[in-house]
Design an enzyme around this catalytic site. Structure first.
Site, PDB file in Angstrom:
ATOM      1  CG  HIS A   1      -0.407   0.327   2.514  1.00 24.27           C
ATOM      2  ND1 HIS A   1      -0.096  -0.643   3.436  1.00 24.27           N
ATOM      3  CD2 HIS A   1      -0.111   1.507   3.104  1.00 24.27           C
ATOM      4  CE1 HIS A   1       0.365  -0.072   4.538  1.00 24.27           C
ATOM      5  NE2 HIS A   1       0.374   1.234   4.357  1.00 24.27           N
TER       6      HIS A   1
ATOM      7  CG  ASP B   1       0.001  -4.006   2.769  1.00 22.11           C
ATOM      8  OD1 ASP B   1       0.165  -3.459   1.665  1.00 22.11           O
ATOM      9  OD2 ASP B   1      -0.081  -3.365   3.841  1.00 22.11           O
TER      10      ASP B   1
ATOM     11  CB  SER C   1       3.340   1.670   5.729  1.00 21.53           C
ATOM     12  OG  SER C   1       2.148   2.062   6.321  1.00 21.53           O
TER      13      SER C   1
END
Length: 384
Positions: free
Chosen positions: A128, A158, A232
């Site tokens: 993402h 992911d 992230s």
């Protein structure tokens, strides 16, 4: 220009996707107490200085840009109560949206974290973070910023793999064995919270095998280390300096950390990264069955003392399961000797193997143990 930290955020009960960066206070040890050797080593005076000096050079910061269209306002595309609504309805005159850049386009920026796994510049991050990016810039620990190329992404887990050309050998970190993690074990995270730059914090493993309903292969490490936007894709280290997780998500009422964070375990990540490095895509094994949990009522009807395994409710024709003789009503209790306790377990175990792999299923058929050897096919994008 609008700015984003590339973090998918939903309000509680929900997920705010980012990377784990948290800290837990270490309680001083009293003279009368002698801690267990493993824990004593983790909290020795000096903390994690040596560990961080060893692994931090391999952690990088990622910035992406993505072109976005800013639609003009038309009679069918306006904020509610817009004062010129009636005028535009009569004359059909489009106008730029309030706050939109001149013209019909704009640019979105996002930041994230990654870590180098090969000296020639392969970098692991979250899918993402780089999803839909038109340009990827990677800032190395020595301060250089270089262009990055997305080699492949796997949205189901992911995970993404990015490649940079940095003109020489780069520092790396290696994956560890997340299956050896224990609840309560110390972990260390490094990342780029809110784009601030290199930040190091610590926490513990709060739980293992968490399913947060984000995808079919959920098997997250839960930690009390904080995850914030911009982190992230950052690494979660054990105290040996091995990457045991990729920091990915939190539960949060506000979008900020409340101490419930999640990381993709290295057990999953390492195989996905290897596939992305080889082919740019991930192919997953396919069995060809419809399954459901073995409830207490089903277990009682079958004469079991307790619920166990996964019930095969149907077998699709001309699939590996059908060819191996698996039938409706079979109960799958193991895959290659590993116990199966839920449909999620079976789905993840089969998907971990590549098409063409052979697996041995332990079954209960009419209450009797039966083994079935299955050669897996390629998982369809939308299996029936």
């Amino acid at each position: 220009m609008t700015t984003s930290t590339r973090s998918r955020t939903l309000r509680l009960p929900a997920l705010a996707l980012g990377a784990l960066m948290g800290a837990t206070a270490l309680t001083a040890v009293t003279p009368a107490f002698t801690p267990a050797p493993a824990y004593a080593a983790a909290v020795q005076p000096g903390g994690y200085v040596d560990l961080v000096e060893k692994v931090a050079p391999a952690v990088v910061f990622i910035e992406v840009t993505k072109a976005v269209e800013q639609p003009a306002m038309t009679p069918g595309n306006m904020p509610e109560g817009f004062p010129l609504d009636e005028f535009m309805r009569r004359f059909g005159m489009p106008m730029p949206m309030p706050g939109a850049p001149q013209g019909q386009g704009g640019e979105m920026r996002g930041v994230g974290t990654g870590f180098i796994v090969s000296a020639d510049g392969q970098i692991v991050t979250n899918a993402h973070v780089v999803d839909g990016a038109d340009a990827v810039k990677v800032t190395l620990s020595d301060g250089r910023t270089v262009d990055g190329k997305v080699l492949g992404t796997d949205t189901a887990t992911d995970i993404a793999l990015v490649k940079v050309e940095a003109g020489g050998s780069l520092p790396t970190v290696a994956f560890g064995d997340s299956t050896q993690l224990k609840v309560g074990q110390d972990v260390v995270a490094i990342g780029n919270p809110f784009g601030l730059g290199n930040s190091v914090t610590s926490g513990i493993v709060s739980a293992l095998g968490r399913d947060i309903n984000s995808g079919p292969f959920d098997n997250y490490i839960q930690t009390d280390a904080a995850i914030n936007k911009g982190n992230s894709g950052g690494p979660l280290f054990n105290t040996d300096g091995e990457v045991v997780g990729i920091n990915t998500a939190i539960f949060s009422p506000t979008g900020g950390s409340v101490g419930i964070g999640f990381a993709v375990p290295s057990e999953t990540a390492e195989k996905v990264v290897a596939a992305l490095a080889k082919d740019g895509t991930v192919e997953r094994g396919f069995l060809g069955v419809q399954i459901q949990p073995v409830t207490d009522d089903i277990a009682a009807a079958l004469g079991f003392d307790k619920a166990k395994g996964v019930l095969v409710s149907d077998v699709t024709a001309d699939t590996p399961a059908a060819k191996a003789g698996i039938t409706r009503g079979d109960i799958v209790v193991s895959v290659d000797g590993t116990e199966v306790n839920s449909p999620r377990d079976l789905t993840r175990m089969i998907a971990t193997d590549a098409p063409g792999a052979t697996v041995k299923l332990g079954l209960l058929r009419a209450g009797k143990p039966v083994d079935a050897t299955v050669t897996l096919a390629s998982r369809p994008e939308q299996p029936a």
